[in-house]
Design an enzyme around this catalytic site. Sequence first.
Site, PDB file in Angstrom:
ATOM      1  N   PRO A  23       0.495  -1.259   0.462  1.00 51.79           N
ATOM      2  CA  PRO A  23       0.092   0.383   0.018  1.00 51.79           C
ATOM      3  C   PRO A  23       0.806   1.588  -0.256  1.00 51.79           C
ATOM      4  CG  PRO A  23      -0.106  -0.920   2.109  1.00 51.79           C
ATOM      5  CD  PRO A  23       0.431  -2.061   0.982  1.00 51.79           C
ATOM      6  N   CYS A  25       0.724   4.904  -0.220  1.00 48.82           N
ATOM      7  CA  CYS A  25       0.255   6.577  -0.154  1.00 48.82           C
ATOM      8  C   CYS A  25       0.341   7.252  -1.237  1.00 48.82           C
ATOM      9  CB  CYS A  25       0.369   7.106   1.100  1.00 48.82           C
ATOM     10  SG  CYS A  25      -0.337   6.394   2.082  1.00 48.82           S
ATOM     11  N   ALA A  57      -3.645   2.951   2.406  1.00 49.79           N
ATOM     12  CA  ALA A  57      -3.599   3.469   3.492  1.00 49.79           C
ATOM     13  C   ALA A  57      -5.350   4.183   3.251  1.00 49.79           C
ATOM     14  CB  ALA A  57      -3.070   3.700   4.324  1.00 49.79           C
ATOM     15  N   GLN A  99      -5.827  -1.800   2.166  1.00 52.19           N
ATOM     16  CA  GLN A  99      -5.723  -1.521   3.659  1.00 52.19           C
ATOM     17  C   GLN A  99      -6.513  -0.968   4.198  1.00 52.19           C
ATOM     18  OE1 GLN A  99      -2.038   1.001   4.895  1.00 52.19           O
ATOM     19  NE2 GLN A  99      -1.034  -1.300   5.031  1.00 52.19           N
ATOM     20  N   TYR A 185       0.612   4.249  13.234  1.00 57.70           N
ATOM     21  CA  TYR A 185      -0.960   5.371  13.443  1.00 57.70           C
ATOM     22  C   TYR A 185      -1.274   4.474  14.133  1.00 57.70           C
ATOM     23  CZ  TYR A 185       1.279   7.050   9.260  1.00 57.70           C
ATOM     24  OH  TYR A 185       2.154   7.397   7.791  1.00 57.70           O
ATOM     25  N   ARG A 233      -0.999  -5.890   8.722  1.00 57.68           N
ATOM     26  CA  ARG A 233       1.100  -5.041   9.216  1.00 57.68           C
ATOM     27  C   ARG A 233       1.379  -4.789  10.251  1.00 57.68           C
ATOM     28  NH1 ARG A 233       3.960  -0.744   4.411  1.00 57.68           N
ATOM     29  NH2 ARG A 233       4.022  -3.143   3.807  1.00 57.68           N
ATOM     30  N   GLY A 326       7.893  -1.974  -3.241  1.00 57.32           N
ATOM     31  CA  GLY A 326       7.143  -1.305  -3.399  1.00 57.32           C
ATOM     32  C   GLY A 326       7.281  -0.118  -4.161  1.00 57.32           C
TER      33      GLY A 326
END
Length: 377
Positions: A23, A25, A57, A99, A185, A233, A326
């Site tokens: 994922p 962003c 996310a 996600q 987070y 994750r 990624g």
Amino acid sequence: MPDLFDPLALRGVTLRNRIGLPPLCQYAAHDGLANDWHLVHLGARAVGGAGLVIVEATGVEPRGRITRGCLGLWCDAQIEPLARITRFLAEHGAVPAIQLAHAGRKASATPPWQGDRTLAPEDGGWETVGPSPIAFDGPGGALHHVPREMNLDDIATVRQAFADAARRADAAGFELLELHAAHGYLLHSFLSPLTNRRGDAYGGGLDNRVRFTLETVRGLRAAWPEQKPLAVRLSTVDWAPGGWTLDDSVALARRLKDEGVDLIDCSTGAIVPDEQYDEGPSWQVPMAAHIRRETGIATAAVGCIVEPRQADAIVRSGDADLVLIGTEMMRDPAWPFHAAEALGALARLRMPPAYDYVIRPGYDAEPPPSWTSAGDS
């Protein structure tokens, strides 16, 4: 042992290979809605051969966004723009995944290219929440706002928001769901003793600090179809004294497995700005290997995985079941195809026919269903 281009079965879902887009962003949404940028960004990686494509996310409530440009699944209007993407991903051979996330105290910020700075109320900023009123003081004090400590009603509201978002993700056609409990987070901030100073049932010892994550997973598993896999994750190490440890991650992974989690996506860090670590090729892979070995749960490896033979060796050695590429797939959407080329596995990776007949001459290609009438008149 399997290799990079062997399929991977998780519950009732099978990935065509062991390569996934993590994922990433994009900060390109408006009101949480996916748009053409997301379709092209994600679709290109499916066309390029990835077995799994994970949507970035995605906030389960508006205050759970990192920035105003983050995706959301807090309302039904956000389902169809994402469904458009899942249809394209599936048609071109990738398993569509998403996600679900809540940014907690690291919400209400500007995009990275604007400095990750706190949004002031007059600039559209919003209240942030966390387990304890402890700010994330980023480089230069970039994220200096103090979150409001969540009460029990807040915790219940967010837990329900995750379950509701999971139902919308299913309606949108996603086949794998990942819960974000990493990178400082919300859920990670409950897990880590560096950010959780609560004195109630959600703070203190390990059993209490993992409670919110386990309750959220139970809600997701109840809302998410039984045949579809669930991943989590984790930041498997905090890289700071007194923080979350790899042993903690093993203990949590065992409990997550018992709750119906199928895969641990093994990242690290980002809970405090002054963490200390040595970054290099495959630097986070040992965490995935350790958790896999100690718990028997499938793992995904991340972290400076660049070369095809490097990725293949991770799978062949049993260090992880899946590699998430990624940065290199941002540079090269067709990284899986080029990996197949480098590893002598071209016969095992099908490309769309409009590409395939040019770059893989001699191999048969089946067009996707929507192309079967193309050219008819």
